[in-house]
Design a protein around this motif. Sequence first.
Motif, PDB file in Angstrom:
ATOM      1  N   TYR A  11       6.338  -2.587  -7.577  1.00 15.13           N
ATOM      2  CA  TYR A  11       6.717  -3.619  -8.513  1.00 15.13           C
ATOM      3  C   TYR A  11       8.095  -4.136  -7.676  1.00 15.13           C
ATOM      4  O   TYR A  11       7.872  -5.612  -7.601  1.00 15.13           O
ATOM      5  CB  TYR A  11       7.170  -3.034  -9.844  1.00 15.13           C
ATOM      6  N   GLN A  12       8.905  -3.638  -6.831  1.00 11.50           N
ATOM      7  CA  GLN A  12       9.920  -4.092  -6.287  1.00 11.50           C
ATOM      8  C   GLN A  12       9.340  -4.883  -4.851  1.00 11.50           C
ATOM      9  O   GLN A  12       9.850  -5.907  -4.901  1.00 11.50           O
ATOM     10  CB  GLN A  12      10.875  -2.953  -5.897  1.00 11.50           C
ATOM     11  N   GLN A  13       8.276  -4.562  -4.473  1.00 11.35           N
ATOM     12  CA  GLN A  13       7.851  -5.235  -3.295  1.00 11.35           C
ATOM     13  C   GLN A  13       7.075  -6.229  -3.756  1.00 11.35           C
ATOM     14  O   GLN A  13       6.920  -7.185  -3.122  1.00 11.35           O
ATOM     15  CB  GLN A  13       6.788  -4.326  -2.639  1.00 11.35           C
ATOM     16  N   LEU A  14       6.629  -6.232  -4.771  1.00  9.54           N
ATOM     17  CA  LEU A  14       5.514  -7.464  -5.598  1.00  9.54           C
ATOM     18  C   LEU A  14       6.872  -8.705  -5.737  1.00  9.54           C
ATOM     19  O   LEU A  14       6.565  -9.843  -5.444  1.00  9.54           O
ATOM     20  CB  LEU A  14       5.183  -7.156  -6.928  1.00  9.54           C
ATOM     21  N   CYS A  15       7.828  -8.136  -6.294  1.00  5.20           N
ATOM     22  CA  CYS A  15       9.121  -9.219  -6.534  1.00  5.20           C
ATOM     23  C   CYS A  15       9.599  -9.684  -5.303  1.00  5.20           C
ATOM     24  O   CYS A  15       9.482 -11.065  -5.120  1.00  5.20           O
ATOM     25  CB  CYS A  15      10.307  -8.557  -7.102  1.00  5.20           C
ATOM     26  N   GLU A  56       6.981   1.791  -9.590  1.00  6.55           N
ATOM     27  CA  GLU A  56       8.301   1.061  -9.666  1.00  6.55           C
ATOM     28  C   GLU A  56       8.450   0.470  -8.164  1.00  6.55           C
ATOM     29  O   GLU A  56       8.920  -0.733  -8.059  1.00  6.55           O
ATOM     30  CB  GLU A  56       9.573   1.861  -9.955  1.00  6.55           C
ATOM     31  N   LEU A  57       8.320   1.259  -6.980  1.00  2.80           N
ATOM     32  CA  LEU A  57       8.377   0.728  -5.914  1.00  2.80           C
ATOM     33  C   LEU A  57       7.312  -0.440  -5.455  1.00  2.80           C
ATOM     34  O   LEU A  57       7.758  -1.479  -4.550  1.00  2.80           O
ATOM     35  CB  LEU A  57       8.233   1.827  -4.782  1.00  2.80           C
ATOM     36  N   LEU A  80       3.571  -4.080   3.428  1.00  2.00           N
ATOM     37  CA  LEU A  80       4.678  -3.406   2.889  1.00  2.00           C
ATOM     38  C   LEU A  80       4.155  -1.876   2.393  1.00  2.00           C
ATOM     39  O   LEU A  80       3.028  -2.057   1.532  1.00  2.00           O
ATOM     40  CB  LEU A  80       5.174  -4.256   1.679  1.00  2.00           C
ATOM     41  N   LEU A  81       4.664  -1.043   2.813  1.00  2.40           N
ATOM     42  CA  LEU A  81       4.391   0.414   2.499  1.00  2.40           C
ATOM     43  C   LEU A  81       5.251   1.109   1.736  1.00  2.40           C
ATOM     44  O   LEU A  81       6.530   1.083   1.726  1.00  2.40           O
ATOM     45  CB  LEU A  81       4.041   1.162   3.807  1.00  2.40           C
ATOM     46  N   SER A 112       0.888  -1.126   0.046  1.00  3.99           N
ATOM     47  CA  SER A 112      -0.093  -0.073  -0.085  1.00  3.99           C
ATOM     48  C   SER A 112       0.833   1.296  -0.034  1.00  3.99           C
ATOM     49  O   SER A 112       1.959   1.167   0.404  1.00  3.99           O
ATOM     50  CB  SER A 112      -1.050   0.021   1.448  1.00  3.99           C
ATOM     51  N   SER A 113       0.480   2.519  -0.528  1.00  2.33           N
ATOM     52  CA  SER A 113       0.919   3.523  -0.247  1.00  2.33           C
ATOM     53  C   SER A 113       0.868   4.114   1.171  1.00  2.33           C
ATOM     54  O   SER A 113      -0.140   3.534   2.069  1.00  2.33           O
ATOM     55  CB  SER A 113      -0.024   4.753  -0.846  1.00  2.33           C
TER      56      SER A 113
END
Length: 367
Positions: free
Chosen positions: A316-320, A313-314, A305-306, A288-289
């Motif tokens: 996406y990085q947390q998705l990975c 892009e951020l 994960l915030l 989430s934002s």
Amino acid sequence: MSADFSAITVTLVGPKAPPAGGMANQTAQLKQLLENSGAKVSFVAVNADYKPAFIAKLPVIRALFRLPQYCCALYCSYAKADVIHLMANSGWSWHLFAAPAIWLAKLRNKPVLVNYRGGHAEVFFQRSWRLVASSIRQSAGVIVPSIYLQQVFNQFKQTSTIVPNILDPKLFYPSINDKTAKPFHLIVSRNLEAIYDVATAIRAFDRFLPHYPNAILTIAGSGPERPALEALVAQLALTGTVKFVGRLTSSEMASLYRSADVMLNSSLVDNSPNSLIEALASGVPIISSNVGGIPLLVKHEFDSLLVPPAQPELIYQQLCRLHSEPALKQRLIANGLESSKRFHWSSVSLILLTQYQQAMAKKGIGI
């Protein structure tokens, strides 16, 4: 076990669906749970159907037409009420619906609890606090769903008590099925409005998909941004992997959560969104934002994960990270399930009953 409301008659004032936003859903859920706990509940909708129906097609006039009918419904309902529970929002909604409800309660000598839930509260108060405060002073108290809103009221020297949003654990619970053999399922469960910036979630998914081609994204919600979002999906050639399912019922939404691997929330303005609470209870990791009251609702690296807003892009990085780190995913799920317990009716009802009793005592109403 929940608190016993059997000796109390409540007038509940708030929005009804449609539109089925967070406040309308909470209002409907509160009514049902209060009745299940023994209370007699009279519901007055701030957005009752227009009579005659053609008035709905006349902007401005329709608001003025609805107000007398609304005030009449309030006045009649207050006659038998022990306490009034007012679901209040910012902007014109406050002036047209909340303020009249408070002043009519004063006229009827009935205690009213202002359950304030406006995500734009700080900006609204900066512009209109003197007028808002004149009404709030007539109430028996202010309750809010989050630390964030309590802090906003503190800025204006107004006390408030936190009564959390309500979660039904019989409806929102984790899936027991193994999801590993299925497509990696991302969901968005917000209204399709500019403030929720669903486009950022779509762009994050666009970055994620080339590396994880079995992923799919489901967007549940409706709103004015849908045509633009559908155009964005088409522009990014995501039509086969992104599905818009529209507005879902509570049971349909619960089923969607249980099918999901990750919930994305990319809002630009927020308070204490029910969608995050429901995801926690459903065992769905959240990205989430970190805007508004969200960092006070969930904790980065603990149950969510915030990231800063408008940063695909951020996300996406947390998705990975979630896809490649099973231990992280399981930690977020376990902590999220524990965090969600504070929103169960068994806990919230005890706090709310105390607020009702205190409000009634101010008017000499006993139970």
